[in-house]
Design an enzyme around this catalytic site. Sequence first.
Site, PDB file in Angstrom:
ATOM      1  N   LYS A  34     -34.695  -5.455  12.176  1.00 18.89           N
ATOM      2  CA  LYS A  34     -33.639  -6.289  11.993  1.00 18.89           C
ATOM      3  C   LYS A  34     -33.794  -6.956  10.596  1.00 18.89           C
ATOM      4  O   LYS A  34     -35.015  -7.073  10.245  1.00 18.89           O
ATOM      5  CB  LYS A  34     -33.464  -7.621  12.887  1.00 18.89           C
ATOM      6  CG  LYS A  34     -34.808  -8.331  13.208  1.00 18.89           C
ATOM      7  CD  LYS A  34     -34.753  -9.197  14.405  1.00 18.89           C
ATOM      8  CE  LYS A  34     -36.175  -9.668  14.501  1.00 18.89           C
ATOM      9  NZ  LYS A  34     -36.196 -10.490  15.741  1.00 18.89           N
ATOM     10  N   ARG A 131     -33.196 -19.231  25.056  1.00 16.27           N
ATOM     11  CA  ARG A 131     -31.957 -18.813  23.777  1.00 16.27           C
ATOM     12  C   ARG A 131     -30.945 -17.844  24.504  1.00 16.27           C
ATOM     13  O   ARG A 131     -29.748 -18.343  24.615  1.00 16.27           O
ATOM     14  CB  ARG A 131     -32.991 -17.799  22.904  1.00 16.27           C
ATOM     15  CG  ARG A 131     -32.142 -17.650  21.693  1.00 16.27           C
ATOM     16  CD  ARG A 131     -33.251 -16.787  20.499  1.00 16.27           C
ATOM     17  NE  ARG A 131     -33.812 -15.835  20.764  1.00 16.27           N
ATOM     18  CZ  ARG A 131     -34.771 -15.132  20.013  1.00 16.27           C
ATOM     19  NH1 ARG A 131     -34.799 -15.611  18.654  1.00 16.27           N
ATOM     20  NH2 ARG A 131     -35.165 -13.968  20.459  1.00 16.27           N
ATOM     21  N   HIS A 160     -38.584 -12.034  26.414  1.00 13.95           N
ATOM     22  CA  HIS A 160     -39.114 -12.502  24.936  1.00 13.95           C
ATOM     23  C   HIS A 160     -39.997 -13.652  25.366  1.00 13.95           C
ATOM     24  O   HIS A 160     -39.784 -14.716  25.940  1.00 13.95           O
ATOM     25  CB  HIS A 160     -37.901 -12.485  24.020  1.00 13.95           C
ATOM     26  CG  HIS A 160     -38.198 -13.102  22.697  1.00 13.95           C
ATOM     27  ND1 HIS A 160     -39.052 -11.736  22.112  1.00 13.95           N
ATOM     28  CD2 HIS A 160     -38.201 -13.716  21.608  1.00 13.95           C
ATOM     29  CE1 HIS A 160     -39.287 -12.321  20.814  1.00 13.95           C
ATOM     30  NE2 HIS A 160     -38.824 -13.491  20.466  1.00 13.95           N
ATOM     31  N   ARG A 216     -42.741  -4.371  21.146  1.00 12.95           N
ATOM     32  CA  ARG A 216     -41.785  -4.573  19.910  1.00 12.95           C
ATOM     33  C   ARG A 216     -42.044  -5.189  18.677  1.00 12.95           C
ATOM     34  O   ARG A 216     -41.914  -6.372  18.536  1.00 12.95           O
ATOM     35  CB  ARG A 216     -40.453  -5.312  20.473  1.00 12.95           C
ATOM     36  CG  ARG A 216     -39.921  -5.007  21.875  1.00 12.95           C
ATOM     37  CD  ARG A 216     -38.576  -5.843  22.395  1.00 12.95           C
ATOM     38  NE  ARG A 216     -38.998  -7.222  22.325  1.00 12.95           N
ATOM     39  CZ  ARG A 216     -38.952  -7.937  23.471  1.00 12.95           C
ATOM     40  NH1 ARG A 216     -39.078  -7.014  24.609  1.00 12.95           N
ATOM     41  NH2 ARG A 216     -39.366  -9.165  23.493  1.00 12.95           N
ATOM     42  N   TYR A 260     -35.349 -27.849 -15.473  1.00 12.33           N
ATOM     43  CA  TYR A 260     -34.540 -28.955 -14.655  1.00 12.33           C
ATOM     44  C   TYR A 260     -35.225 -30.015 -14.273  1.00 12.33           C
ATOM     45  O   TYR A 260     -36.265 -30.107 -13.618  1.00 12.33           O
ATOM     46  CB  TYR A 260     -33.739 -28.218 -13.561  1.00 12.33           C
ATOM     47  CG  TYR A 260     -32.570 -27.156 -13.943  1.00 12.33           C
ATOM     48  CD1 TYR A 260     -31.744 -27.612 -14.737  1.00 12.33           C
ATOM     49  CD2 TYR A 260     -32.653 -25.902 -13.316  1.00 12.33           C
ATOM     50  CE1 TYR A 260     -30.701 -26.688 -14.956  1.00 12.33           C
ATOM     51  CE2 TYR A 260     -31.895 -25.042 -13.718  1.00 12.33           C
ATOM     52  CZ  TYR A 260     -30.695 -25.341 -14.552  1.00 12.33           C
ATOM     53  OH  TYR A 260     -29.892 -24.246 -14.867  1.00 12.33           O
ATOM     54  N   CYS A 307     -35.879 -21.893 -11.049  1.00  6.32           N
ATOM     55  CA  CYS A 307     -34.253 -21.964 -11.322  1.00  6.32           C
ATOM     56  C   CYS A 307     -33.807 -20.959 -10.367  1.00  6.32           C
ATOM     57  O   CYS A 307     -34.537 -20.285  -9.507  1.00  6.32           O
ATOM     58  CB  CYS A 307     -34.113 -21.665 -12.791  1.00  6.32           C
ATOM     59  SG  CYS A 307     -34.881 -22.760 -13.807  1.00  6.32           S
ATOM     60  N   MET A 308     -32.395 -20.829 -10.404  1.00  6.26           N
ATOM     61  CA  MET A 308     -31.706 -19.817  -9.832  1.00  6.26           C
ATOM     62  C   MET A 308     -32.159 -18.088 -10.110  1.00  6.26           C
ATOM     63  O   MET A 308     -32.427 -17.478  -9.178  1.00  6.26           O
ATOM     64  CB  MET A 308     -30.371 -19.910  -9.596  1.00  6.26           C
ATOM     65  CG  MET A 308     -29.560 -19.010  -8.985  1.00  6.26           C
ATOM     66  SD  MET A 308     -27.651 -19.029  -9.341  1.00  6.26           S
ATOM     67  CE  MET A 308     -27.385 -20.707  -8.795  1.00  6.26           C
ATOM     68  N   ASP A 309     -32.348 -18.081 -11.439  1.00 11.37           N
ATOM     69  CA  ASP A 309     -32.688 -16.696 -11.781  1.00 11.37           C
ATOM     70  C   ASP A 309     -34.146 -16.584 -12.641  1.00 11.37           C
ATOM     71  O   ASP A 309     -34.217 -15.479 -12.823  1.00 11.37           O
ATOM     72  CB  ASP A 309     -31.702 -16.131 -12.830  1.00 11.37           C
ATOM     73  CG  ASP A 309     -30.289 -16.613 -12.047  1.00 11.37           C
ATOM     74  OD1 ASP A 309     -29.983 -15.997 -10.947  1.00 11.37           O
ATOM     75  OD2 ASP A 309     -29.562 -17.560 -12.764  1.00 11.37           O
TER      76      ASP A 309
HETATM   77  C1  PLP Z   1     -37.725 -10.163  16.236  1.00  8.98           C
HETATM   78  C2  PLP Z   1     -37.873  -9.804  17.661  1.00  8.98           C
HETATM   79  C3  PLP Z   1     -39.521  -9.302  18.018  1.00  8.98           C
HETATM   80  C4  PLP Z   1     -40.547  -9.279  16.877  1.00  8.98           C
HETATM   81  O1  PLP Z   1     -40.939 -10.276  16.789  1.00  8.98           O
HETATM   82  P1  PLP Z   1     -42.207 -10.590  15.844  1.00  8.98           P
HETATM   83  O2  PLP Z   1     -42.906 -11.638  16.086  1.00  8.98           O
HETATM   84  O3  PLP Z   1     -42.021 -10.204  14.386  1.00  8.98           O
HETATM   85  O4  PLP Z   1     -43.066  -9.433  16.399  1.00  8.98           O
HETATM   86  C5  PLP Z   1     -39.519  -8.876  19.355  1.00  8.98           C
HETATM   87  N1  PLP Z   1     -38.573  -8.938  20.259  1.00  8.98           N
HETATM   88  C6  PLP Z   1     -37.262  -9.518  19.900  1.00  8.98           C
HETATM   89  C7  PLP Z   1     -36.308  -9.788  20.947  1.00  8.98           C
HETATM   90  C8  PLP Z   1     -37.031  -9.872  18.760  1.00  8.98           C
HETATM   91  O5  PLP Z   1     -35.682 -10.648  18.471  1.00  8.98           O
END
Ligand code: PLP
Length: 369
Positions: A34, A131, A160, A216, A260, A307-309
């Site tokens: 992601k 969540r 999770h 995961r 700035y 700065c931005m850039d």
């Molecule tokens: C992002 C995410 C992970 C990974 O989390 P990390 O702490 O980066 O390992 C695992 N499971 C779910 C559902 C997530 O959204």
Amino acid sequence: MRPTYLQVNLSQLKQNLESIRAHAAPAKVMPMVKANAYGHGVDGVAPFIEPYVDYFGVALAEEGIHLRQLGIRKLILVTGGTLPEQLPLFFEHDLILAASSLDLLTAADKLAESTRKRLKVHLKIDTGMERVGVRDYEAESLLEKSLACRNIDVEGIFTHLANSEVIDRKYSLMQLERFQEVLRFYEKRSLPMPLRHVCNSGGILNLPEAHFDMVRPGVLFYGVYPGREVNRVVDVKPALTWRSRVVFSKMTMPGRPVSYGSLWQAESPARIVTIPCGYADGYFRRMTNHARVIVNGRRYPQVGRICMDQFMVNLGEDNAQVGDEVVLLGEGITVEDLAKWAGTNEYEVMTNISARVPRVYIGGASTRA
Ligand SMILES: *Cc1c(COP(=O)(O)O)cnc(C)c1O
């Protein structure tokens, strides 16, 4: 191409994945790609690691669709919340739904029936993150319902962890117990157990008893440990080097403040160089007067408002020419350093590196053969 770019070491990512797999075996591995593969650039990362993963994990349906557009064929689980009107996307692009409510599961089953297509789901149980997901104490109705859905394949069930990266495992163990209690539904009825998965990076390191059938990894796959308290039982290394070059070099005098807000000025004549990278690239403005960069192999302080850039660096009495090499991250400057300077965590540092910074992949060709 811009002189400011992010170098991504693909063979290091592959090695990280292999270390995680060896540690969690026989569990399957679903790297989370992601947020543009945590800033690493999903277009380069996902096709390269596809042969070595069991699943891909993303947060949004749109991220799953993007993976399909890249030609990814492996299983893709969308772990985040989904609106009912997004459900057709899961059928069209062969994505796995995180069934996080009775309503969503019911809507998915109805749509499957009307389109005469089957849909894979993983049931999302909320054991303490609050969540998305069905709470453990009301999960039985979701599991019952899933058995009655005739067009849905319940391939997995997951939860999770909210505190997996802290040394005190109490909260995680409570979540684990709640998850086990939900799973008893299948045992009591002698039903086949779906694929169970719980562990993010913190869980992989701190909760070996919770690896179940799949893990995961997010941040750990990218070679960064989730916080200071985790057991570093898996050897991983970062894959990013953020590079740039000096675009301007001059002497600055006392009484001539830099950038700035005039927040900084030299106490004696000093060599100041300008780097063509700024907060629009993800180099946090909050790091102003805290960051360090490497110019020609030595570390120097960033000075004046970022700065931005562009931003400026004080070389003091040293010298540098236009075109000289600069390292913003890597070669001793860690994601942890940037997180500390910016007052944030490692995740935000990586995911914040913007699309304006080109990703350059190395280590891919030789390992692909
Ligand atoms: C992002 C995410 C992970 C990974 O989390 P990390 O702490 O980066 O390992 C695992 N499971 C779910 C559902 C997530 O959204």
